[in-house]
Design a protein around this motif. Structure first.
Motif, PDB file in Angstrom:
ATOM      1  N   GLN A  54       0.822  -1.210   0.000  1.00  0.00           N
ATOM      2  CA  GLN A  54       0.000   0.000   0.000  1.00  0.00           C
ATOM      3  C   GLN A  54       0.856   1.260   0.000  1.00  0.00           C
ATOM      4  N   LEU A  55       2.073   1.128   0.480  1.00  0.00           N
ATOM      5  CA  LEU A  55       3.008   2.255   0.496  1.00  0.00           C
ATOM      6  C   LEU A  55       3.881   2.290  -0.761  1.00  0.00           C
ATOM      7  N   GLY A  56       3.601   1.404  -1.701  1.00  0.00           N
ATOM      8  CA  GLY A  56       4.293   1.438  -2.978  1.00  0.00           C
ATOM      9  C   GLY A  56       5.493   0.525  -3.117  1.00  0.00           C
ATOM     10  N   VAL A  57       5.764  -0.304  -2.123  1.00  0.00           N
ATOM     11  CA  VAL A  57       6.887  -1.232  -2.190  1.00  0.00           C
ATOM     12  C   VAL A  57       6.318  -2.605  -2.529  1.00  0.00           C
ATOM     13  N   THR A  58       6.489  -3.014  -3.770  1.00  0.00           N
ATOM     14  CA  THR A  58       5.869  -4.261  -4.220  1.00  0.00           C
ATOM     15  C   THR A  58       6.854  -5.187  -4.910  1.00  0.00           C
ATOM     16  N   GLY A  59       6.524  -6.464  -4.855  1.00  0.00           N
ATOM     17  CA  GLY A  59       7.223  -7.467  -5.633  1.00  0.00           C
ATOM     18  C   GLY A  59       8.666  -7.739  -5.273  1.00  0.00           C
ATOM     19  N   LEU A  60       9.128  -7.210  -4.176  1.00  0.00           N
ATOM     20  CA  LEU A  60      10.539  -7.390  -3.837  1.00  0.00           C
ATOM     21  C   LEU A  60      10.795  -8.577  -2.913  1.00  0.00           C
TER      22      LEU A  60
ATOM     23  N   CYS B 162      14.842  -0.294   2.754  1.00  0.00           N
ATOM     24  CA  CYS B 162      15.559   0.853   2.173  1.00  0.00           C
ATOM     25  C   CYS B 162      14.651   1.628   1.216  1.00  0.00           C
ATOM     26  N   THR B 163      13.813   0.926   0.469  1.00  0.00           N
ATOM     27  CA  THR B 163      12.868   1.587  -0.443  1.00  0.00           C
ATOM     28  C   THR B 163      11.852   2.398   0.352  1.00  0.00           C
ATOM     29  N   LEU B 164      11.356   1.847   1.457  1.00  0.00           N
ATOM     30  CA  LEU B 164      10.447   2.624   2.310  1.00  0.00           C
ATOM     31  C   LEU B 164      11.122   3.892   2.803  1.00  0.00           C
ATOM     32  N   GLN B 165      12.370   3.762   3.186  1.00  0.00           N
ATOM     33  CA  GLN B 165      13.126   4.918   3.685  1.00  0.00           C
ATOM     34  C   GLN B 165      13.287   5.966   2.586  1.00  0.00           C
ATOM     35  N   GLU B 166      13.624   5.531   1.391  1.00  0.00           N
ATOM     36  CA  GLU B 166      13.781   6.463   0.267  1.00  0.00           C
ATOM     37  C   GLU B 166      12.464   7.140  -0.056  1.00  0.00           C
ATOM     38  N   ASN B 167      11.367   6.388  -0.024  1.00  0.00           N
ATOM     39  CA  ASN B 167      10.048   6.950  -0.332  1.00  0.00           C
ATOM     40  C   ASN B 167       9.598   7.954   0.716  1.00  0.00           C
ATOM     41  N   LYS B 168      10.066   7.766   1.953  1.00  0.00           N
ATOM     42  CA  LYS B 168       9.699   8.700   3.024  1.00  0.00           C
ATOM     43  C   LYS B 168      10.376  10.048   2.811  1.00  0.00           C
ATOM     44  N   ASN B 169      11.584  10.004   2.306  1.00  0.00           N
ATOM     45  CA  ASN B 169      12.371  11.246   2.141  1.00  0.00           C
ATOM     46  C   ASN B 169      11.999  11.979   0.905  1.00  0.00           C
TER      47      ASN B 169
END
Length: 127
Positions: A94-100, A120-127
């Motif tokens: 739901q936060l955009g991190v899929t298929g990994l 790490c992708t969640l962290q990048e998306n937060k910033n």
């Protein structure tokens, strides 16, 4: 040395060389985001131990977007193994991190690098 032991040793060596600092940074991101005590050593075993039950992952997802990953309250038993990880995966998607990543990558300690990449992708998306 037995084949499985050799594989584990090779994995630990690769982790230390390539992923230990990233794992430390990912756990530090979780600690800061959820504002709770988290052991941030980037060692592979610590990374696995911190995430394996899914609680920190659900708390992270909720901290990034309230109500995304509700941890079920049970009186008599803790959630079944993997249940919280499944909830965290849904929240991460739901936060955009899929298929990994997949639940078994974490539960069975098969591919922790996929989970590291997802955090790490969640962290990048937060910033």
């Amino acid at each position: 040395m037995d084949r499985n032991k050799q594989d584990v040793e090779n994995l630990k060596t690769m982790w230390k060389r390539d992923y230990e600092q990233k794992a430390h940074d990912a756990l530090k991101f979780i600690k800061t985001t959820i504002d709770e005590s988290v052991e941030t050593s980037g060692e592979m075993v610590n990374f696995y131990n911190q995430l394996k039950n899914g609680v920190l992952l659900c708390k992270l997802v909720n901290a990034l977007k309230r109500g995304t990953c509700t941890i079920p309250e049970t009186r008599f038993a803790s959630p079944r193994e993997g249940e919280l990880i499944k909830l965290a995966i849904i929240g991460m998607e739901q936060l955009g991190v899929t298929g990994l990543f997949q639940k078994d990558d974490l539960v069975e300690m098969k591919n922790l690098t996929k989970w590291l990449t997802a955090i790490c992708t969640l962290q990048e998306n937060k910033n």
